[in-house]
Design an enzyme around this catalytic site. Structure first.
Site, PDB file in Angstrom:
ATOM      1  N   GLU A  47       0.849  -1.188   0.000  1.00 50.06           N
ATOM      2  CA  GLU A  47       0.000   0.000   0.000  1.00 50.06           C
ATOM      3  C   GLU A  47       0.885   1.239   0.000  1.00 50.06           C
ATOM      4  O   GLU A  47       2.061   1.183   0.395  1.00 50.06           O
ATOM      5  CB  GLU A  47      -0.950  -0.013   1.203  1.00 50.06           C
ATOM      6  CG  GLU A  47      -0.302   0.032   2.570  1.00 50.06           C
ATOM      7  CD  GLU A  47      -0.054   1.437   3.090  1.00 50.06           C
ATOM      8  OE1 GLU A  47      -0.626   2.402   2.552  1.00 50.06           O
ATOM      9  OE2 GLU A  47       0.735   1.577   4.038  1.00 50.06           O
ATOM     10  N   ARG A  66      -5.540  -0.232   3.807  1.00 47.40           N
ATOM     11  CA  ARG A  66      -5.173   0.103   2.422  1.00 47.40           C
ATOM     12  C   ARG A  66      -4.571  -1.092   1.672  1.00 47.40           C
ATOM     13  O   ARG A  66      -4.462  -1.049   0.448  1.00 47.40           O
ATOM     14  CB  ARG A  66      -4.201   1.288   2.396  1.00 47.40           C
ATOM     15  CG  ARG A  66      -4.841   2.610   2.758  1.00 47.40           C
ATOM     16  CD  ARG A  66      -3.894   3.780   2.523  1.00 47.40           C
ATOM     17  NE  ARG A  66      -2.719   3.756   3.373  1.00 47.40           N
ATOM     18  CZ  ARG A  66      -2.644   4.277   4.597  1.00 47.40           C
ATOM     19  NH1 ARG A  66      -3.713   4.870   5.128  1.00 47.40           N
ATOM     20  NH2 ARG A  66      -1.526   4.223   5.289  1.00 47.40           N
ATOM     21  N   SER A 113       9.256   5.366   4.640  1.00 46.58           N
ATOM     22  CA  SER A 113       8.486   6.549   5.012  1.00 46.58           C
ATOM     23  C   SER A 113       9.338   7.781   4.762  1.00 46.58           C
ATOM     24  O   SER A 113      10.395   7.938   5.388  1.00 46.58           O
ATOM     25  CB  SER A 113       8.083   6.447   6.489  1.00 46.58           C
ATOM     26  OG  SER A 113       7.319   7.552   6.884  1.00 46.58           O
ATOM     27  N   HIS A 134       6.209   8.215  18.047  1.00 43.86           N
ATOM     28  CA  HIS A 134       5.361   8.165  16.860  1.00 43.86           C
ATOM     29  C   HIS A 134       4.061   8.920  17.083  1.00 43.86           C
ATOM     30  O   HIS A 134       3.538   9.557  16.161  1.00 43.86           O
ATOM     31  CB  HIS A 134       5.054   6.727  16.441  1.00 43.86           C
ATOM     32  CG  HIS A 134       4.388   6.664  15.095  1.00 43.86           C
ATOM     33  ND1 HIS A 134       3.025   6.652  14.945  1.00 43.86           N
ATOM     34  CD2 HIS A 134       4.902   6.670  13.838  1.00 43.86           C
ATOM     35  CE1 HIS A 134       2.728   6.626  13.657  1.00 43.86           C
ATOM     36  NE2 HIS A 134       3.851   6.630  12.961  1.00 43.86           N
ATOM     37  N   PHE A 143       1.769  15.817  12.256  1.00 40.67           N
ATOM     38  CA  PHE A 143       1.328  15.662  10.875  1.00 40.67           C
ATOM     39  C   PHE A 143      -0.143  16.041  10.725  1.00 40.67           C
ATOM     40  O   PHE A 143      -0.527  16.745   9.789  1.00 40.67           O
ATOM     41  CB  PHE A 143       1.560  14.227  10.394  1.00 40.67           C
ATOM     42  CG  PHE A 143       1.075  13.985   8.993  1.00 40.67           C
ATOM     43  CD1 PHE A 143       1.729  14.562   7.919  1.00 40.67           C
ATOM     44  CD2 PHE A 143      -0.050  13.219   8.741  1.00 40.67           C
ATOM     45  CE1 PHE A 143       1.280  14.369   6.614  1.00 40.67           C
ATOM     46  CE2 PHE A 143      -0.509  13.010   7.451  1.00 40.67           C
ATOM     47  CZ  PHE A 143       0.165  13.589   6.391  1.00 40.67           C
ATOM     48  N   HIS A 160       4.499   7.504   2.477  1.00 37.14           N
ATOM     49  CA  HIS A 160       5.056   6.207   2.869  1.00 37.14           C
ATOM     50  C   HIS A 160       4.568   5.111   1.930  1.00 37.14           C
ATOM     51  O   HIS A 160       3.602   5.281   1.185  1.00 37.14           O
ATOM     52  CB  HIS A 160       4.790   5.894   4.345  1.00 37.14           C
ATOM     53  CG  HIS A 160       3.490   5.216   4.647  1.00 37.14           C
ATOM     54  ND1 HIS A 160       2.919   5.228   5.891  1.00 37.14           N
ATOM     55  CD2 HIS A 160       2.644   4.446   3.895  1.00 37.14           C
ATOM     56  CE1 HIS A 160       1.813   4.516   5.891  1.00 37.14           C
ATOM     57  NE2 HIS A 160       1.619   4.036   4.697  1.00 37.14           N
TER      58      HIS A 160
END
Length: 355
Positions: free
Chosen positions: A143, A178, A219, A299, A306, A320
């Site tokens: 994905e 995804r 990423s 993270h 983000f 990513h």
């Protein structure tokens, strides 16, 4: 609004998504698209390992040799170059190539100039380390996700087009959702990494056997064309937290199911740094990657930042790609690399099988 899973890859779900059908994402994101002809891709990470300035020129020359070999018949459709210093203090140059045909990649890998160079006694005697970490996920096994729509990097460069705005993002579990294969498969790992030739502790040539559903994430961040405010956003806000998270996984990832984590900076053929970087992470499974992403403070900080800035991004490019692959579609080979390189650290050495 489109599904991240392309029409020809859809099938009746036996496993549900993490969100209801009426979910609306908070900002636009896109994925790479390819037609039915794309059945499988190849992602090849071809490394040169060295230590210190004295070996840099020789390492760059070896890197350029690999790049030149891409001009042979059946070379990759796209490639990029990176540098990073690993947890053992070694420098690593990686040439990353992508093929949209496994058969073409196989022909390239087996052609005399490429095969003879890799198998030459010179590789054992020139003072450098080398590695090949190659996976070939099928179309349903990877994905992508992009905060932009043009000049897609990585695997996106061998795809045909970019989607419209997609549904499956902005929530925990969207990465898994995804994956086309996630409609019917949990993508659970089988077996363990195992050394099947050589001994990492002794150097020389070592071959590691992977396992089904070994997971690879790339990423990336590209601030080359960003204006001053976005450069500051990335360098002053995003990067420090990102660096903390990447260093944590590099140094402490083993207990979490992270086999290898490399935060790399793109370079040109002369080794000069570009304003582009990405993380290369090999994980035991998608589940292990998810568990870290959803729970680790570094993270979570990256994710929150983000979310705050994503809708307003202009020229800062974030993306990513994540894949799983079958053991039979993986190659992990090392020549004179230190024993914590790539898959070597976590691969079991079977008793009685050391040559």
């Amino acid at each position: 609004m489109e599904s991240a899973i392309d029409t020809h890859l859809k099938c009746p779900r036996t496993l549900s998504r993490r969100v209801p059908d009426e979910y609306q994402p908070p900002f636009p994101m896109w994925v790479a698209r390819a037609d039915e002809q794309l059945e499988q891709v190849v992602m090849a990470y071809l490394g040169v390992q060295y230590r210190g300035e004295a070996q840099r020129a020789a390492a760059l020359q070896a890197m350029r040799h690999i790049v030149a070999s891409f001009d042979l018949a059946d070379g990759p459709q796209t490639h990029d170059l990176t540098h990073h210093t690993d947890s053992s203090g070694f420098d690593n140059l990686i040439v990353v190539g992508y093929w949209k045909s496994p058969a073409a990649h196989c022909r390239w890998l087996r052609c005399a100039p490429v095969n003879d160079w890799w198998t030459s006694q010179d590789r054992l005697n020139d003072g450098l380390g080398y590695f090949r970490e190659i996976s070939a996920p099928r179309a349903e096994q990877f994905e992508t996700l992009y905060a932009f729509q043009d000049n897609l990097p990585g695997v996106g460069a061998v795809m045909d087009t970019t989607s419209g705005e997609i549904e499956e993002h902005g929530y925990w579990g969207s990465m898994r959702d995804r994956f086309p294969i996630s409609q019917t498969d949990w993508m659970k790992p089988t077996s363990e990494l195992q050394v099947i030739a050589g001994d990492p502790a002794k150097g020389g040539r070592v071959v590691v056997l992977g396992h089904d559903n070994l997971t690879l994430i790339r990423s990336g961040q590209d601030w080359a064309d960003a204006e001053a405010h976005e450069r500051s956003l990335y360098l002053d806000e995003i990067l420090p937290t990102l660096q903390d998270g990447m260093d944590f996984l590099r140094d402490n990832g083993q207990a979490l199911g992270c086999y290898s984590n490399r935060f790399v900076r793109n370079i040109d053929l002369d080794g000069n740094f570009l304003d582009v970087s990405y993380n290369i992470g090999h994980w035991r499974s998608v589940e292990k990657l998810e568990r870290w992403a959803e729970s680790h403070p570094t993270h979570l900080r990256i994710f929150v930042t983000f979310f705050r800035v994503a809708a307003g991004l202009q020229k800062l490019r974030l993306y990513h790609e994540v894949s799983v692959s079958d053991a039979k579609s993986q190659i992990f080979e090392y020549i004179n690399c230190h024993p914590h390189t790539g898959m070597l650290r976590d691969a079991a050495v079977a008793q009685g099988e050391r040559p």
